[in-house]
Enzyme design. Structure first.
Site, PDB file in Angstrom:
ATOM      1  CG  LEU A  80      11.669   6.880  71.602  1.00  0.00           C
ATOM      2  CD1 LEU A  80      10.493   6.510  72.442  1.00  0.00           C
ATOM      3  CD2 LEU A  80      11.308   6.725  69.963  1.00  0.00           C
ATOM      4  CG  ASP A  81      16.517   6.753  77.597  1.00  0.00           C
ATOM      5  OD1 ASP A  81      17.598   7.577  77.539  1.00  0.00           O
ATOM      6  OD2 ASP A  81      16.649   5.747  78.370  1.00  0.00           O
ATOM      7  CG  ASP A 135      15.001  11.207  76.734  1.00  0.00           C
ATOM      8  OD1 ASP A 135      16.072  10.427  77.016  1.00  0.00           O
ATOM      9  OD2 ASP A 135      14.594  11.237  75.570  1.00  0.00           O
ATOM     10  CG  ASP A 138      14.866  10.383  69.081  1.00  0.00           C
ATOM     11  OD1 ASP A 138      16.095  10.242  68.515  1.00  0.00           O
ATOM     12  OD2 ASP A 138      14.523   9.894  70.135  1.00  0.00           O
ATOM     13  CG  ASP A 195      22.110  12.731  72.129  1.00  0.00           C
ATOM     14  OD1 ASP A 195      23.361  12.456  72.114  1.00  0.00           O
ATOM     15  OD2 ASP A 195      21.400  12.360  73.092  1.00  0.00           O
ATOM     16  CD  GLU A 206      18.730  10.873  79.476  1.00  0.00           C
ATOM     17  OE1 GLU A 206      19.794  11.217  79.951  1.00  0.00           O
ATOM     18  OE2 GLU A 206      18.458  10.514  78.171  1.00  0.00           O
ATOM     19  CD  GLU A 264      17.551  13.405  74.601  1.00  0.00           C
ATOM     20  OE1 GLU A 264      16.698  12.717  74.140  1.00  0.00           O
ATOM     21  OE2 GLU A 264      18.573  13.028  75.287  1.00  0.00           O
ATOM     22  CD  GLU A 265      15.208  14.496  70.622  1.00  0.00           C
ATOM     23  OE1 GLU A 265      15.614  13.622  71.214  1.00  0.00           O
ATOM     24  OE2 GLU A 265      15.916  14.988  69.659  1.00  0.00           O
TER      25      GLU A 265
END
Ligand code: P6P
Length: 333
Positions: free
Chosen positions: A123-124, A121, A77, A71, A278, A100-101
């Site tokens: 900052l979804d 996550d 983020d 992404d 998520e 996630e990052e």
């Protein structure tokens, strides 16, 4: 003035006092879990403040790199991720952090007495930030398996093993939703005092609501069963609501009912949503509120993960609405 004469009404309960009262209900609780949740609330306050001032401080937009899932990374983020890593990284009781990052988990401590792993996550929905659309932080807490070898495999537990899960929604207000396995409680940040105040205990998702949430632009790429469901919904007076931030769509469904779907597509046969940080935490929230959560025709929380960043199809929401989708998948996946 006697106690009976006190000006009482709904007693104000902060998230911190709620956590402490929950801790007192569990004999032998060490307070470690409470410390972790305190770090989550501190992170939420910092991230919420950064988001509210993002355009003023010129921290919107992309940084030109991609995360582990490919992404496009937004500036916020990275800021949100660093905030969570800093707030959680110093807390006793945390063995592993997974984001996630970050391609790889962060191994904080390997001593036996580190009972928890935290996945998030940060900052979804962050691609929506420039348009001032709601975004959120989603988190999942697991017991650490100190015998896991390699240690990272401690994270690869099915959603049924989650100790706690929740999200912080940065929308028209800042909402903190959490479950520790005994129902879902909602708190709202009062910025005038900097505290999350309890606004709803033991949230129950509406059993049914004629509303679905899906990116219909991909309809032709969905398996036939999903396309038949959409045709059925169109013929039965359903409305469609899709924000493009799963955390915001699921929160709306938690309050108003409906069903969220991110099906497999010809381009993404496993769907787009990440299982560990998520789908699993949001599925725990939805099920704890009386809803259902599936990956195709498989109960979502029962999936045995094989990789930290693996994706999964998602169907979650009101039990009646999830059933309507499953009925249309039954004849073909
Ligand atoms: P699409 C945000 O990037 C996200 O992971 C979810 O929050 C959201 O539901 C989904 O992707 C939106 O994806 O393909 O509809 O733009």
């Amino acid at each position: 003035m006697t106690a009976a004469e006190l000006p009482v009404g709904d007693d104000l309960t902060t998230l911190e006092s709620h956590i402490l009262s929950e801790e007192q209900r569990h004999a032998g609780a060490s307070g470690t879990f409470s410390w972790i949740l305190a770090a989550m609330t501190l992170s939420a306050k910092i991230i919420s403040s950064k988001i509210r001032r993002a355009r003023i401080e010129d921290v919107l937009g992309s940084i030109g790199s991609r995360n582990a899932s490919g992404d496009d990374q937004q500036k916020l983020d990275v800021i949100a991720n660093e905030t969570l890593l800093r707030c959680l990284g110093s807390r006793a009781g945390v063995a592993l952090l997974a984001s996630e990052e970050n391609d790889q988990p962060i191994i904080l401590h390997t001593e036996e007495d580190r009972p928890y792993c935290i996945l998030f996550d940060p900052l979804d929905g962050s691609s929506n930030l420039d348009a001032c659309v709601s975004v959120g932080t989603i988190f999942s807490i697991l017991h650490h398996d100190s015998h896991a070898d390699p240690i990272e495999t401690s994270l690869l537990q099915p959603g049924t093993k989650q100790v706690a899960a929740g999200y912080m929604l940065y929308g028209s207000s800042c909402v903190f939703a959490i479950t520790t396995g005994s129902g879902v409680n909602l708190f709202v940040l009062d910025p005038t005092v900097g505290a999350f105040l309890l606004v709803q205990e033991n949230v129950r998702i509406p059993g049914a609501a004629k509303s679905y949430s899906i990116n219909e632009a991909y309809r032709s790429r969905f398996p036939e069963g999903y396309q038949r469901y959409l045709d059925w919904a169109h013929g039965n007076g359903y409305s469609s609501r899709y924000i493009g931030s799963m955390v915001a769509d699921v929160h709306r469904i938690l309050i108003k009912g409906g069903v969220f779907l991110y099906p497999p597509t010809t381009g993404n046969p496993d769907g787009k949503i990440r299982l560990m940080y998520e789908a699993n935490p949001l599925a725990m929230i939805v099920e704890q509120a009386g809803g259902k959560a599936y990956a195709g025709t498989t109960p979502l929380l029962e999936i045995q993960p094989k990789a930290l960043h693996q994706r999964t199809p998602v169907i979650m929401g009101s039990p009646t609405e999830v059933d309507h989708v499953l009925e249309h998948l039954a004849t073909s996946p």
